[in-house]
Design an enzyme around this catalytic site. Structure first.
Site, PDB file in Angstrom:
ATOM      1  CG  ASN A   1       4.611  -2.325  -6.725  1.00 40.19           C
ATOM      2  OD1 ASN A   1       4.773  -3.112  -6.198  1.00 40.19           O
ATOM      3  ND2 ASN A   1       5.030  -1.088  -6.451  1.00 40.19           N
TER       4      ASN A   1
ATOM      5  CB  SER B   1      -1.012  -9.919  -1.663  1.00 39.54           C
ATOM      6  OG  SER B   1      -1.183 -10.271  -0.682  1.00 39.54           O
TER       7      SER B   1
ATOM      8  CE1 TYR C   1      -2.981  -4.872  -0.174  1.00 42.63           C
ATOM      9  CE2 TYR C   1      -3.452  -7.855  -0.045  1.00 42.63           C
ATOM     10  CZ  TYR C   1      -2.841  -6.113  -0.099  1.00 42.63           C
ATOM     11  OH  TYR C   1      -1.033  -6.236  -0.652  1.00 42.63           O
TER      12      TYR C   1
ATOM     13  CB  ALA D   1     -11.633  -8.228  -2.645  1.00 45.90           C
TER      14      ALA D   1
ATOM     15  CE  LYS E   1      -2.099  -6.194  -3.380  1.00 39.90           C
ATOM     16  NZ  LYS E   1      -1.631  -5.334  -4.817  1.00 39.90           N
TER      17      LYS E   1
HETATM   18  N1  LIG Z   1       4.585  -4.846   2.218  1.00 39.25           N
HETATM   19  C1  LIG Z   1       4.593  -6.183   2.114  1.00 39.25           C
HETATM   20  O1  LIG Z   1       4.014  -7.055   2.693  1.00 39.25           O
HETATM   21  C2  LIG Z   1       3.496  -6.876   0.383  1.00 39.25           C
HETATM   22  C3  LIG Z   1       3.334  -8.022   0.083  1.00 39.25           C
HETATM   23  C4  LIG Z   1       2.312  -9.046  -0.984  1.00 39.25           C
HETATM   24  C5  LIG Z   1       2.049  -7.619  -1.231  1.00 39.25           C
HETATM   25  N2  LIG Z   1       2.573  -6.161  -0.973  1.00 39.25           N
HETATM   26  C6  LIG Z   1       2.325  -5.756  -2.868  1.00 39.25           C
HETATM   27  O2  LIG Z   1       3.398  -5.020  -2.845  1.00 39.25           O
HETATM   28  C7  LIG Z   1       2.709  -3.432  -2.903  1.00 39.25           C
HETATM   29  C8  LIG Z   1       4.056  -2.391  -3.071  1.00 39.25           C
HETATM   30  O3  LIG Z   1       3.679  -2.576  -1.359  1.00 39.25           O
HETATM   31  P1  LIG Z   1       4.510  -2.219  -0.738  1.00 39.25           P
HETATM   32  O4  LIG Z   1       5.016  -3.123   0.486  1.00 39.25           O
HETATM   33  O5  LIG Z   1       6.243  -2.062  -1.164  1.00 39.25           O
HETATM   34  O6  LIG Z   1       4.018  -0.840  -0.122  1.00 39.25           O
HETATM   35  P2  LIG Z   1       4.191   0.872   0.098  1.00 39.25           P
HETATM   36  O7  LIG Z   1       5.659   1.007   0.969  1.00 39.25           O
HETATM   37  O8  LIG Z   1       3.569   0.944   1.124  1.00 39.25           O
HETATM   38  O9  LIG Z   1       4.776   1.470  -0.960  1.00 39.25           O
HETATM   39  C9  LIG Z   1       3.303   2.167  -1.813  1.00 39.25           C
HETATM   40  C10 LIG Z   1       3.306   2.283  -3.158  1.00 39.25           C
HETATM   41  O10 LIG Z   1       1.947   2.725  -3.617  1.00 39.25           O
HETATM   42  C11 LIG Z   1       1.601   4.117  -4.307  1.00 39.25           C
HETATM   43  N3  LIG Z   1       0.413   4.073  -3.744  1.00 39.25           N
HETATM   44  C12 LIG Z   1       0.054   4.469  -2.825  1.00 39.25           C
HETATM   45  N4  LIG Z   1      -1.703   5.264  -3.228  1.00 39.25           N
HETATM   46  C13 LIG Z   1      -0.677   5.557  -4.429  1.00 39.25           C
HETATM   47  C14 LIG Z   1      -2.371   6.124  -4.967  1.00 39.25           C
HETATM   48  N5  LIG Z   1      -3.579   6.613  -5.077  1.00 39.25           N
HETATM   49  N6  LIG Z   1      -1.251   6.642  -6.687  1.00 39.25           N
HETATM   50  C15 LIG Z   1      -0.874   6.469  -6.409  1.00 39.25           C
HETATM   51  N7  LIG Z   1       0.402   5.762  -5.953  1.00 39.25           N
HETATM   52  C16 LIG Z   1       0.128   5.285  -5.344  1.00 39.25           C
HETATM   53  C17 LIG Z   1       2.611   5.004  -2.597  1.00 39.25           C
HETATM   54  O11 LIG Z   1       2.900   6.039  -3.102  1.00 39.25           O
HETATM   55  P3  LIG Z   1       3.426   7.545  -2.479  1.00 39.25           P
HETATM   56  O12 LIG Z   1       4.351   6.769  -1.987  1.00 39.25           O
HETATM   57  O13 LIG Z   1       3.219   8.373  -3.431  1.00 39.25           O
HETATM   58  O14 LIG Z   1       2.789   6.979  -1.426  1.00 39.25           O
HETATM   59  C18 LIG Z   1       4.236   3.852  -3.090  1.00 39.25           C
HETATM   60  O15 LIG Z   1       5.228   3.986  -3.893  1.00 39.25           O
HETATM   61  C19 LIG Z   1       1.670  -3.288  -3.152  1.00 39.25           C
HETATM   62  O16 LIG Z   1       0.746  -3.725  -4.184  1.00 39.25           O
HETATM   63  C20 LIG Z   1       1.189  -4.785  -2.162  1.00 39.25           C
HETATM   64  O17 LIG Z   1      -0.554  -4.442  -2.212  1.00 39.25           O
HETATM   65  C21 LIG Z   1       3.213  -5.638  -0.394  1.00 39.25           C
END
Ligand SMILES: NC(=O)c1ccc[n+]([C@@H]2O[C@H](COP(=O)([O-])OP(=O)(O)OC[C@H]3O[C@@H](n4cnc5c(N)ncnc54)[C@H](OP(=O)(O)O)[C@@H]3O)[C@@H](O)[C@H]2O)c1
Length: 247
Positions: free
Chosen positions: A85, A137, A152, A154, A156
């Site tokens: 994730n 995504s 991003y 690419a 996904k």
């Molecule tokens: N939100 C949306 O609208 C959306 C839509 C489609 C897909 N997604 C996908 O869903 C997933 C979760 O998204 P979210 O919205 O929950 O994001 P978020 O709130 O920004 O959380 C991102 C998570 O990834 C971790 N992370 C980032 N860089 C990292 C690294 N270098 N090493 C280890 N952990 C790392 C962060 O850890 P830290 O807390 O330690 O920084 C955090 O736990 C992602 O893959 C995102 O692309 C999200």
């Protein structure tokens, strides 16, 4: 209690969608290892849940990822479920404006990071006939006007095809591999796009169901793919997006 006796590892679990996945897993009886980069927030998040532990790691560092999987086995004795994730979203720029460094930074977390966790988890998932859920995504399914986050998109899109590759590669071990494609979900990642009421209205209207999603709504679908309810489902790509990708 759909995950009684199961051990799960959730990346990017400190907040947002990953935290809600860890939460619903623990509420359904799983023992859960939460991992992410920022150790303090991760520990606070894990402390809110029962039957969980946290192991911090930077997904960009192979040795740290290896240690997370090793510690999962040391603490809970096995691994049944891996949720890939963790992710980052880059600054909005057109392709010709981004540097190779910026491009590679996104790939390192969103794509190579998922490779790293999967690679080290597979030998243990082979023992349990476990399951992998990749969080891709809508941006991996199609292009969106003005989205301008090509690195991003690419990563996904790659995760979608890798879901199918891994599903085929490991079907002989009875490992199921599935993928979820969320639309816009209300988390830290989307905060910069939801600053004003007008931003929010625009985003809501962009989804046929008339609103953006909550992280819990994604987590419920992940639970379905993680448990026996989806026992005959592998290689599936499930849009959880209020209909956004149908447009
Ligand atoms: N939100 C949306 O609208 C959306 C839509 C489609 C897909 N997604 C996908 O869903 C997933 C979760 O998204 P979210 O919205 O929950 O994001 P978020 O709130 O920004 O959380 C991102 C998570 O990834 C971790 N992370 C980032 N860089 C990292 C690294 N270098 N090493 C280890 N952990 C790392 C962060 O850890 P830290 O807390 O330690 O920084 C955090 O736990 C992602 O893959 C995102 O692309 C999200």
């Amino acid at each position: 209690m759909k995950l009684e006796g199961k051990v799960a590892l959730v990346t990017g679990a400190s907040r947002g969608i990953g935290f809600e996945i860890a939460k619903i897993f623990s509420e359904n009886g799983a023992k859960v290892v939460l991992t992410s980069k920022n150790s303090r927030q991760l520990e606070d998040s894990a402390n809110q849940l029962t039957n969980t532990t946290s192991v911090p790691a930077d997904i960009r560092k192979e040795e740290e990822v290896k240690q997370v999987v090793k510690k999962t086995i040391e603490i809970f004795g096995k691994l049944d479920i891996l949720v890939n994730n963790a992710g980052v979203f880059p600054k909005i720029k057109q392709l010709h404006e981004i540097s190779e460094l910026e491009w590679n930074d996104v790939l390192d977390v969103n794509l190579t990071g998922q490779f790293r966790f999967t690679k080290f988890a597979i030998p243990y998932l082979q023992k349990t006939s476990g399951t992998i859920i990749n969080i891709s995504s809508d941006a991996g399914l199609k292009a969106y006007e003005g989205f301008n986050a090509d690195a991003y998109s690419a990563t996904k899109a790659a995760l979608i095809v890798l879901t199918k590759c891994w599903a085929l590669e490991y079907a002989k071990d009875k490992i199921r591999v599935n993928c979820i494609c969320p639309g816009v979900v209300d988390t830290d990642m989307t905060k910069p796009f939801l600053i004003t009421q007008k931003d929010r209205e625009f985003m809501n209207n962009d989804h046929p169901l008339g609103r953006i999603g909550a992280p819990e709504e994604v987590a419920k679908s992940v639970l379905f793919l993680a448990c026996e309810d989806s026992s005959w489902t592998t290689g599936a790509i499930l849009a959880v997006d209020g209909g956004q990708s149908t447009k």
